[in-house]
Design an enzyme around this catalytic site. Structure first.
Site, mmCIF file in Angstrom:
data_model
loop_
_atom_site.group_PDB
_atom_site.id
_atom_site.type_symbol
_atom_site.label_atom_id
_atom_site.label_comp_id
_atom_site.label_asym_id
_atom_site.label_seq_id
_atom_site.Cartn_x
_atom_site.Cartn_y
_atom_site.Cartn_z
ATOM 1 N N ASN A 162 14.384 156.675 15.332
ATOM 2 C CA ASN A 162 14.572 157.110 13.948
ATOM 3 C C ASN A 162 15.058 158.554 13.947
ATOM 4 O O ASN A 162 14.649 159.346 14.796
ATOM 5 C CB ASN A 162 13.216 157.043 13.224
ATOM 6 N N HIS A 183 14.948 161.971 11.739
ATOM 7 C CA HIS A 183 14.115 162.525 10.665
ATOM 8 C C HIS A 183 14.494 163.990 10.435
ATOM 9 O O HIS A 183 14.628 164.746 11.401
ATOM 10 C CB HIS A 183 12.631 162.415 11.056
ATOM 11 N N SER A 192 14.950 165.762 14.048
ATOM 12 C CA SER A 192 14.396 165.174 15.267
ATOM 13 C C SER A 192 14.810 163.718 15.355
ATOM 14 O O SER A 192 14.889 163.016 14.346
ATOM 15 C CB SER A 192 12.859 165.211 15.228
ATOM 16 N N ASP A 249 6.694 158.593 11.426
ATOM 17 C CA ASP A 249 7.400 159.772 11.957
ATOM 18 C C ASP A 249 6.603 160.450 13.076
ATOM 19 O O ASP A 249 6.714 161.668 13.282
ATOM 20 C CB ASP A 249 7.704 160.793 10.835
HETATM 21 C C1 GAR Z 1 19.264 161.837 6.743
HETATM 22 O O1 GAR Z 1 19.143 163.178 6.378
HETATM 23 C C2 GAR Z 1 18.066 161.378 7.542
HETATM 24 O O2 GAR Z 1 17.573 162.371 8.410
HETATM 25 C C3 GAR Z 1 17.072 161.099 6.462
HETATM 26 O O3 GAR Z 1 17.813 160.477 5.448
HETATM 27 C C4 GAR Z 1 19.159 160.961 5.493
HETATM 28 C C5 GAR Z 1 20.083 159.779 5.561
HETATM 29 O O4 GAR Z 1 21.415 160.190 5.451
HETATM 30 N N1 GAR Z 1 16.012 160.247 6.908
HETATM 31 C C6 GAR Z 1 14.776 160.312 6.436
HETATM 32 O O5 GAR Z 1 14.436 161.089 5.568
HETATM 33 C C7 GAR Z 1 13.836 159.327 7.061
HETATM 34 N N2 GAR Z 1 12.480 159.662 6.756
HETATM 35 P P1 GAR Z 1 22.596 159.183 5.739
HETATM 36 O O6 GAR Z 1 22.305 157.891 4.967
HETATM 37 O O7 GAR Z 1 23.804 159.874 5.213
HETATM 38 O O8 GAR Z 1 22.655 158.945 7.219
#
Ligand code: GAR
Length: 220
Positions: free
Chosen positions: A106, A108, A135, A144
């Protein structure tokens, strides 16, 4: 390496993987993109690239567990080597992904173990942190909380807002995810009982992304 991506929204991390693969920087084949949201841009990106795009609708199932089981049955049918959660915003039942432990990661948007969960940018600002980052970790039963493979750090500026921080971090997330997947696809990084191993040796702290986009052992 056959890869499945799970995404709930924008799909920019998925795009980064597709771009790296297309530019021959990443030896992967994307064999499916799965989303819990019918209108996720990630599904459009996948379709435009000829990748199987699957919406699994949580409302079609009586419980979270049934949804998770159906989702992972569909994932298994795609026969991936690695499952990448890239902006997948549902909490998964650990029983459903147990067979995938060590093969599911994942990304994060925080320097874990700081700020698991939501609103990571706001929380880093409210805490007065000077550094923020992202991360990539192996997914475990703890939200997480699995072993972290790699991180990227950015400095927090005095005038940052949660939005400016998120915008500045996002391209770094893309570089981090591509670099982590490259090490996994090269069989250099793997999950072991006592944590993450790089080239057969245990890592006592996450790898850090350097300016050249390489993941290096942190000397600090
Ligand atoms: C990213 O910033 C990722 O790190 C976060 O969601 C966004 C997705 O962007 N993930 C989380 O918050 C998971 N807990 P994307 O759809 O443009 O890849």
């Amino acid at each position: 390496m056959r890869i499945v991506v799970l995404a709930s929204g924008r799909g920019s991390n998925l795009e980064a993987l597709i771009d790296a693969q297309r530019e021959a920087r990443l030896p992967i084949t994307l064999v499916g993109v799965f989303s819990d949201k019918a209108d996720a841009r990630a599904l459009d990106i996948a379709r435009a690239d000829g990748i199987a795009a699957v919406h699994v609708d949580p409302r079609a199932f009586g419980s979270r567990r049934e949804f998770d089981e159906a989702l992972f049955a569909a994932i298994a049918a795609a026969k991936p080597d690695l499952v990448v959660l890239a902006g997948f915003m549902r909490i998964l039942d650990p029983a459903a992904f147990k067979p995938w432990l060590g093969r599911i990661i994942n990304i994060h948007p925080s320097l874990l173990p700081k700020y698991p969960g939501l609103h990571t940018h706001r929380r880093a600002l409210e805490a007065g942190d000077r550094l923020h980052g992202a991360s990539v970790h192996f997914v475990t039963a703890e939200l997480d909380g699995g072993p972290v493979l790699g991180q990227v750090r950015i400095e927090i500026r005095p005038d940052d807002t949660p939005q400016s921080l998120a915008e500045r971090l996002l391209p770094q997330e893309h570089r981090l995810l591509v670099a982590c997947v490259a090490l996994l696809a090269g069989n250099r990084l793997r999950w072991a009982a006592n944590g993450v191993h790089l080239d057969g040796a245990p890592l006592d702290r996450p790898l850090q992304l350097d300016e050249d986009g390489e993941l290096v052992v942190d000397a600090r």
